[in-house]
Design a protein around this motif. Structure first.
Motif, PDB file in Angstrom:
ATOM      1  N   ASP A 384      42.331  43.638  63.857  1.00  0.00           N
ATOM      2  CA  ASP A 384      42.385  44.945  63.114  1.00  0.00           C
ATOM      3  C   ASP A 384      42.769  46.130  63.776  1.00  0.00           C
ATOM      4  O   ASP A 384      43.690  46.918  63.297  1.00  0.00           O
ATOM      5  CB  ASP A 384      40.830  45.463  62.691  1.00  0.00           C
ATOM      6  N   GLY A 388      46.082  45.785  61.912  1.00  0.00           N
ATOM      7  CA  GLY A 388      45.295  46.167  60.652  1.00  0.00           C
ATOM      8  C   GLY A 388      44.929  44.658  60.213  1.00  0.00           C
ATOM      9  O   GLY A 388      45.995  43.743  60.096  1.00  0.00           O
ATOM     10  N   GLN A 435      53.547  45.269  55.129  1.00  0.00           N
ATOM     11  CA  GLN A 435      52.082  45.346  55.526  1.00  0.00           C
ATOM     12  C   GLN A 435      51.623  44.202  55.097  1.00  0.00           C
ATOM     13  O   GLN A 435      50.287  43.792  55.685  1.00  0.00           O
ATOM     14  CB  GLN A 435      51.720  46.440  54.582  1.00  0.00           C
TER      15      GLN A 435
END
Length: 436
Positions: A384, A388, A435
């Motif tokens: 994370d 992420g 992403q």
């Protein structure tokens, strides 16, 4: 024909080949089970998380996972060596008991695959797919491989030193996946709308089909762990059927009493809970014990799945409530219902064995759960921090199928609501970024 080949048992080999295929089928079954339980906008992502686990874990297992798990111990019962890295030295004539070592390694690989895939249910609807691709192979090496060595590897401390029993995977499969699922859902946090929006399964027939495939594959999972076509495999097979049945009935009983309605989701979940619980104990308990183990799991797990609302952790598809709790129940009840006819000597509390075996089972459960949770939490936090782990709010709101995979499971909107997908794809796909 070599001497080694002459000692291979063709019946045992044939059964383990079939069992290996059955266990591998469980991962697509799990994909359908989980896919039906999520909302329409993320069903393909859920399927993908299971299917990609097959490829990721296979590569890691063949490279070094098998050797570290089942190689000769080099770390005081904690880990094996790298003698067989890349499957070195394991030719077609190499044997594990009465079956080829390559087949044994493949059978164990299918266990590792579904264990990793199970964790995805705890973080459904909100995890970055790219982060999942990183998490799975690292988790397999750091958590699944060491625990497997502890429980089944030569010199593993749980089997050889502690003396706890686990026939088919309550510790390395059910408890590690459940504890790891809890850790990851804490790292990612709850879904948008958790405890506010309705998040019902979008396709219950798919859930039932997935549960049926899981039950079918579970016969290979449990009876295959006998590593032979023998009486122990037959007993484990029957115990598996019995516990799945009483798990289903126990869950439905609770639903009827508590809610006034026995549901298809409850039937599927109850069967899985019973199968989870009998996994560690199917080779240790009598038929009566199997019936009780399954019933206990069906009843207790039906309550455990609601704990997330009280304790505020969003275990999306009840990995904690079913696999962690069910795995604990089945592993501990070995210490109560074990019979010497199955174990070869060890007896549980109800059969004159005292509390010693129950204590050993408890220590094993606590150690594995704590290790899996701690390592997974640390790994999840690291991923994370670096890249992420959670999808963006826009991705989660729109759905991971469209924003990550540029696909949708259905052509006519979300259960009849909203514009047809054909009209919404062009604008949404323009927003797809790295992403994922």
């Amino acid at each position: 024909m070599t001497l080694a080949a002459a000692h291979a048992d063709t019946g045992d080999t044939a059964w383990l080949l079939a069992a290996t295929a059955l266990v591998l089928l469980m991962t697509p079954g799990l994909a359908l089970f989980y896919g039906g339980m999520v909302r329409t906008k993320s069903v393909l992502n859920m399927l993908m998380m299971s299917f990609v686990s097959i490829a990721l874990v296979t590569v890691v297992w063949l490279a070094c996972g098998y050797s570290l798990a089942f190689g000769d111990d080099i770390g005081g019962g904690l880990i094996g060596g790298l003698k067989h890295a890349g499957m070195a030295g394991l030719g077609p004539d190499s044997l594990q008991g009465t079956v080829p070592t390559l087949l044994f390694a493949t059978f164990q690989l299918t266990f590792a695959i579904i264990t990793a895939a199970l964790i995805s249910g705890a973080i459904a609807d909100r995890a970055k797919f790219g982060a999942w691709l990183v998490f799975v192979p690292v988790w397999a090496l750091l958590v699944y491989v060491p625990v497997t060595h502890w429980v089944w590897g030569p010199g593993g401390w749980i089997l050889d030193k502690l003396g706890a029993l686990d026939f088919a995977g309550g510790l390395p499969v059910e408890i590690t996946s459940g504890a790891s699922g809890l850790a990851l859902c804490l790292v990612l946090g709850p879904r948008l709308g958790f405890k506010k929006d309705a998040m019902r399964p979008h396709n219950l027939p798919m859930v039932m089909l997935g549960a049926g495939l899981l039950w079918f594959g579970w016969f290979g999972f449990n009876a295959g762990s006998a590593l032979g076509a023998n009486g122990l495999a037959a007993a484990a097979f029957l115990n598996t059927l019995a516990a799945g049945s009483t798990g289903l009935l126990g869950w439905l009983f609770v639903e009827q009493k508590r809610d006034g309605h026995p549901t298809t989701l409850g039937a599927a979940s109850g069967a899985v809970a019973g199968l989870v619980a009998i996994t560690p104990s199917c080779g240790s308990v009598s038929l009566l014990g199997a019936l009780v183990v399954g019933l206990a799991a069906g009843v207790v797990c039906s309550y455990a799945v609601s704990w997330k609302f009280k304790l505020n952790y969003d275990d999306s598809l009840d990995v904690v409530g079913v696999h962690l709790v069910g795995g604990i129940i089945g592993t501990l009840l070995i210490g109560v219902f074990a019979v010497k006819e199955m174990t070869g000597g060890t007896e549980g509390l109800l059969y004159g064995g005292g509390v010693a075996q129950l204590g050993k089972q408890l220590v094993a459960v606590a150690a594995v759960a704590a290790y899996a949770f701690a390592v997974t939490y640390g790994l999840g936090k690291l991923i994370d921090r670096v890249m992420g782990f959670r999808a963006s709010e826009e991705q989660e709101h729109t759905g991971l199928d469209l924003t990550v995979h540029a696909e949708t499971a259905y052509d006519h909107g979300v259960l009849g609501h909203g514009a047809p997908v054909a009209h919404s794809v062009p604008s949404a796909t323009q927003k797809v970024t790295s992403q994922a």
